[in-house]
Design a protein around this motif. Structure first.
Motif, PDB file in Angstrom:
ATOM      1  N   GLU A 134      14.586-108.566  73.413  1.00 54.89           N
ATOM      2  CA  GLU A 134      13.791-109.789  73.580  1.00 54.89           C
ATOM      3  C   GLU A 134      14.438-110.960  72.855  1.00 54.89           C
ATOM      4  O   GLU A 134      14.458-112.089  73.363  1.00 54.89           O
ATOM      5  CB  GLU A 134      12.369-109.550  73.080  1.00 54.89           C
ATOM      6  N   GLN A 135      14.966-110.687  71.655  1.00 53.95           N
ATOM      7  CA  GLN A 135      15.647-111.739  70.899  1.00 53.95           C
ATOM      8  C   GLN A 135      16.891-112.213  71.642  1.00 53.95           C
ATOM      9  O   GLN A 135      17.151-113.421  71.758  1.00 53.95           O
ATOM     10  CB  GLN A 135      16.027-111.218  69.511  1.00 53.95           C
ATOM     11  N   LEU A 136      17.666-111.281  72.181  1.00 51.77           N
ATOM     12  CA  LEU A 136      18.886-111.645  72.902  1.00 51.77           C
ATOM     13  C   LEU A 136      18.560-112.343  74.223  1.00 51.77           C
ATOM     14  O   LEU A 136      19.305-113.235  74.649  1.00 51.77           O
ATOM     15  CB  LEU A 136      19.739-110.405  73.150  1.00 51.77           C
ATOM     16  N   GLU A 137      17.452-111.959  74.849  1.00 49.11           N
ATOM     17  CA  GLU A 137      17.045-112.652  76.073  1.00 49.11           C
ATOM     18  C   GLU A 137      16.738-114.116  75.776  1.00 49.11           C
ATOM     19  O   GLU A 137      17.122-115.017  76.534  1.00 49.11           O
ATOM     20  CB  GLU A 137      15.829-111.971  76.692  1.00 49.11           C
ATOM     21  N   ARG A 138      16.072-114.364  74.651  1.00 49.43           N
ATOM     22  CA  ARG A 138      15.772-115.753  74.264  1.00 49.43           C
ATOM     23  C   ARG A 138      17.053-116.532  73.981  1.00 49.43           C
ATOM     24  O   ARG A 138      17.159-117.712  74.310  1.00 49.43           O
ATOM     25  CB  ARG A 138      14.861-115.769  73.030  1.00 49.43           C
ATOM     26  N   GLU A 139      18.021-115.862  73.368  1.00 54.06           N
ATOM     27  CA  GLU A 139      19.252-116.543  72.939  1.00 54.06           C
ATOM     28  C   GLU A 139      20.302-116.641  74.050  1.00 54.06           C
ATOM     29  O   GLU A 139      20.998-117.655  74.165  1.00 54.06           O
ATOM     30  CB  GLU A 139      19.856-115.790  71.751  1.00 54.06           C
ATOM     31  N   LEU A 140      20.415-115.581  74.856  1.00 49.11           N
ATOM     32  CA  LEU A 140      21.542-115.477  75.785  1.00 49.11           C
ATOM     33  C   LEU A 140      21.148-115.432  77.259  1.00 49.11           C
ATOM     34  O   LEU A 140      22.031-115.467  78.121  1.00 49.11           O
ATOM     35  CB  LEU A 140      22.378-114.230  75.450  1.00 49.11           C
ATOM     36  N   GLY A 141      19.840-115.330  77.543  1.00 53.61           N
ATOM     37  CA  GLY A 141      19.426-115.410  78.931  1.00 53.61           C
ATOM     38  C   GLY A 141      18.959-114.103  79.543  1.00 53.61           C
ATOM     39  O   GLY A 141      18.898-113.066  78.878  1.00 53.61           O
TER      40      GLY A 141
END
Length: 282
Positions: free
Chosen positions: A245-252
């Protein structure tokens, strides 16, 4: 000379924090683990003692009583006063980590090093609320800590090169290997590992193959010591979901968690720690 700081603090004594504490105790440091209450502190001490026993059974030549005596627990960050290094190992929540780091920094000497064990949250974003960002670095240990040889040293824009060099030396003194990465979402290991794990979950969700066969494909075909689904069970499905979820927010959207992962977490199938994940554990 052990090569590690004489006094080390670990904020958070869960599985990861206890593993970090164990690594430094075995390397010769005096370690203080701070937990939220007496019950959690006692559980942390038991985890570290169990890890010490495991090391002794595997051939570590040391006196158990001496190692256990090198560990202290507390429920107040004030116990970190005098520590040379404090490593934060609380759950992967930016606000929780920022608050925990600020509490620890407030009692440390200006020369001490403060580190975070985050696996996905930017070191720079966590450093923003600190008074001494130059003394702050990422030390990303891997689970299970006693068996893993890797530690990522994550360098923030403000991190002093002297701190980076010291961190690399500490990792080596623990008998582990350091990889040094620039602060970026997911660093190197989480970004690659989570992507592989998410695709394996999607394949399982789509019925491409069974969990065992997906894992075997990577173990036998690519010589991974453990397949991505069993690795997710070891890490914890809830932990991997939070990182995704954190990476989705940061990287798409390429890091969007599959529906199967969300469903299993909602059902409490968190992996080995809960007794079931993609595999069942008795």
């Amino acid at each position: 000379m052990s090569g590690v700081p004489a006094r080390v603090g670990v904020l958070g004594g869960g599985r990861m924090g206890a593993g970090i504490a164990h690594a430094f105790v075995v390397a010769g440091a005096h370690v203080t683990v701070v937990e939220r209450d007496d019950e959690a502190a006692a559980a942390a001490a038991e985890r570290v003692a169990s890890a010490i026993d495991g090391s002794l059974q595997r051939g570590l030549e040391a006196d158990r009583a001496t190692l256990v005596a090198a560990l202290a627990t507390a429920t107040d960050a004030a116990a970190f006063a005098g520590c040379d290094l404090v490593i934060e190992a609380v759950p992967e929540d930016p606000a929780l980590k920022a608050e925990a780091l600020a509490r620890a920094e407030a009692v440390l000497d200006a020369s001490a090093v403060l580190a975070t064990n985050t696996s996905s949250i930017g070191v720079g974003s966590l450093a923003a609320a600190l008074a001494r960002p130059a003394r702050f670095v990422g030390l990303h240990f891997f689970n299970p800590v006693p068996a893993s040889r890797l530690v990522e040293v994550v360098v923030g824009d403000a991190t002093d090169p002297e701190v980076v060099a010291a961190a690399q030396g500490w990792v080596e003194a623990l008998g582990k290997a350091a990889v040094t990465v620039r602060d970026s979402p997911g660093f190197a290991s989480s970004r690659l590992g989570v992507m592989l794990g998410l695709e394996a979950i999607r394949m399982l969700e789509e019925g491409v193959a069974s969990a065992a066969d997906i894992d075997a494909a990577m173990e036998l075909g690519y010589r991974h010591p453990m397949g991505p689904l069993r690795t997710t069970d070891v890490v914890g499905l809830d932990v991997r979901l939070g990182i995704a979820e954190q990476l989705e927010r940061e990287l798409g959207p390429r890091f969007a968690p599959p529906a199967l992962l969300r469903r299993l977490v909602a059902e409490g199938r968190l992996g080995r720690k809960s007794g079931a994940g993609f595999y069942d554990y008795d």
